[in-house]
Design a protein around this motif. Structure first.
Motif, short mmCIF file in Angstrom:
data_model
loop_
_atom_site.label_atom_id
_atom_site.label_comp_id
_atom_site.label_asym_id
_atom_site.label_seq_id
_atom_site.Cartn_x
_atom_site.Cartn_y
_atom_site.Cartn_z
N TYR A 1 0.86 -1.19 0.00
CA TYR A 1 0.00 0.00 0.00
C TYR A 1 0.89 1.24 0.00
O TYR A 1 0.93 2.00 0.97
CB TYR A 1 -0.89 0.02 1.24
N PRO A 2 1.63 1.53 -1.09
CA PRO A 2 2.58 2.64 -1.07
C PRO A 2 1.93 4.03 -1.12
O PRO A 2 2.52 5.00 -0.64
CB PRO A 2 3.44 2.40 -2.30
N GLU A 3 0.74 4.14 -1.67
CA GLU A 3 0.11 5.45 -1.85
C GLU A 3 -1.14 5.60 -1.00
O GLU A 3 -2.11 6.23 -1.42
CB GLU A 3 -0.21 5.66 -3.33
N LEU A 4 -1.11 5.08 0.21
CA LEU A 4 -2.25 5.17 1.11
C LEU A 4 -2.47 6.63 1.50
O LEU A 4 -1.54 7.32 1.93
CB LEU A 4 -1.97 4.32 2.35
N ARG A 5 -3.69 7.12 1.34
CA ARG A 5 -3.97 8.54 1.61
C ARG A 5 -3.90 8.87 3.09
O ARG A 5 -3.26 9.83 3.49
CB ARG A 5 -5.34 8.92 1.04
N ASP A 6 -4.58 8.09 3.91
CA ASP A 6 -4.61 8.34 5.36
C ASP A 6 -3.52 7.49 6.01
O ASP A 6 -3.70 6.31 6.28
CB ASP A 6 -5.98 7.99 5.93
N GLU B 1 4.59 -1.66 7.93
CA GLU B 1 5.75 -0.76 7.95
C GLU B 1 6.16 -0.44 6.52
O GLU B 1 6.08 -1.29 5.63
CB GLU B 1 6.92 -1.40 8.71
N ARG B 2 6.55 0.79 6.32
CA ARG B 2 7.02 1.29 5.02
C ARG B 2 6.05 0.97 3.89
O ARG B 2 6.44 0.63 2.78
CB ARG B 2 8.42 0.74 4.71
N GLY B 3 4.75 1.07 4.18
CA GLY B 3 3.72 0.89 3.16
C GLY B 3 3.42 -0.56 2.80
O GLY B 3 2.76 -0.83 1.80
N ILE B 4 3.93 -1.51 3.60
CA ILE B 4 3.69 -2.93 3.32
C ILE B 4 3.09 -3.59 4.55
O ILE B 4 3.61 -3.45 5.65
CB ILE B 4 5.01 -3.66 2.95
N LEU B 5 1.98 -4.28 4.34
CA LEU B 5 1.37 -5.06 5.42
C LEU B 5 1.93 -6.48 5.36
O LEU B 5 1.80 -7.16 4.35
CB LEU B 5 -0.15 -5.10 5.27
#
Length: 144
Positions: A67-72, A128-132
């Protein structure tokens, strides 16, 4: 009897979820693995050997969902295990991941067994760092 020839294999048991038309949500990228191996129960030790091994069984899963471009950024992605409508005997279930915009939900069909929740046994659920990262193994059944 050792646990040989065990390992991880690529896993893509993705289930299509109904999407809302015009929602503009994108499906997240993922890299998933399934951990398989042999169960050397008393029965299998009696009837099989290393030259003629028992059938492999699923021992756990590793989910890495990007999820690299998660808004919230304050909202952590989550997962939920739900009943699989296509499994009348209850042998499988669905694990559904939800993160929020701009990503839609994604679901996978997995084996319906009890999870081992200790970190010592490999359980990990970290964003962490946009990765689940969700890693878990199944409890082993002890027969007497």
């Amino acid at each position: 009897m050792g646990e040989e020839d065990e390992g991880d294999a690529a896993f893509s048991g993705e289930v299509d979820l109904p999407a809302r038309p015009g929602s503009g949500l994108v499906k997240p990228k993922y890299f998933n693995r399934v951990h398989t191996g042999y169960e050397w129960s008393r029965y299998n030790q009696t009837h099989y050997d290393s030259d003629n091994p028992p059938p492999k069984v699923v021992q756990g899963y590793k989910f890495n969902i990007f999820y690299p471009e998660l808004r919230d950024k304050s909202c952590t992605p989550s997962f939920k295990v739900v009943h699989d409508p296509e499994s009348p005997d209850g042998s499988t279930c669905l694990i559904r991941f939800h993160a929020g915009p701009p990503y839609g939900d994604i679901a996978f069909r997995i084996v319906n067994k009890e999870w081992e929740y200790t970190a010592r046994r490999g359980f990990r659920c970290v964003f962490e760092r946009g990765i689940l990262h969700l890693y878990f193994g199944f409890k082993r059944q002890r027969y007497r």
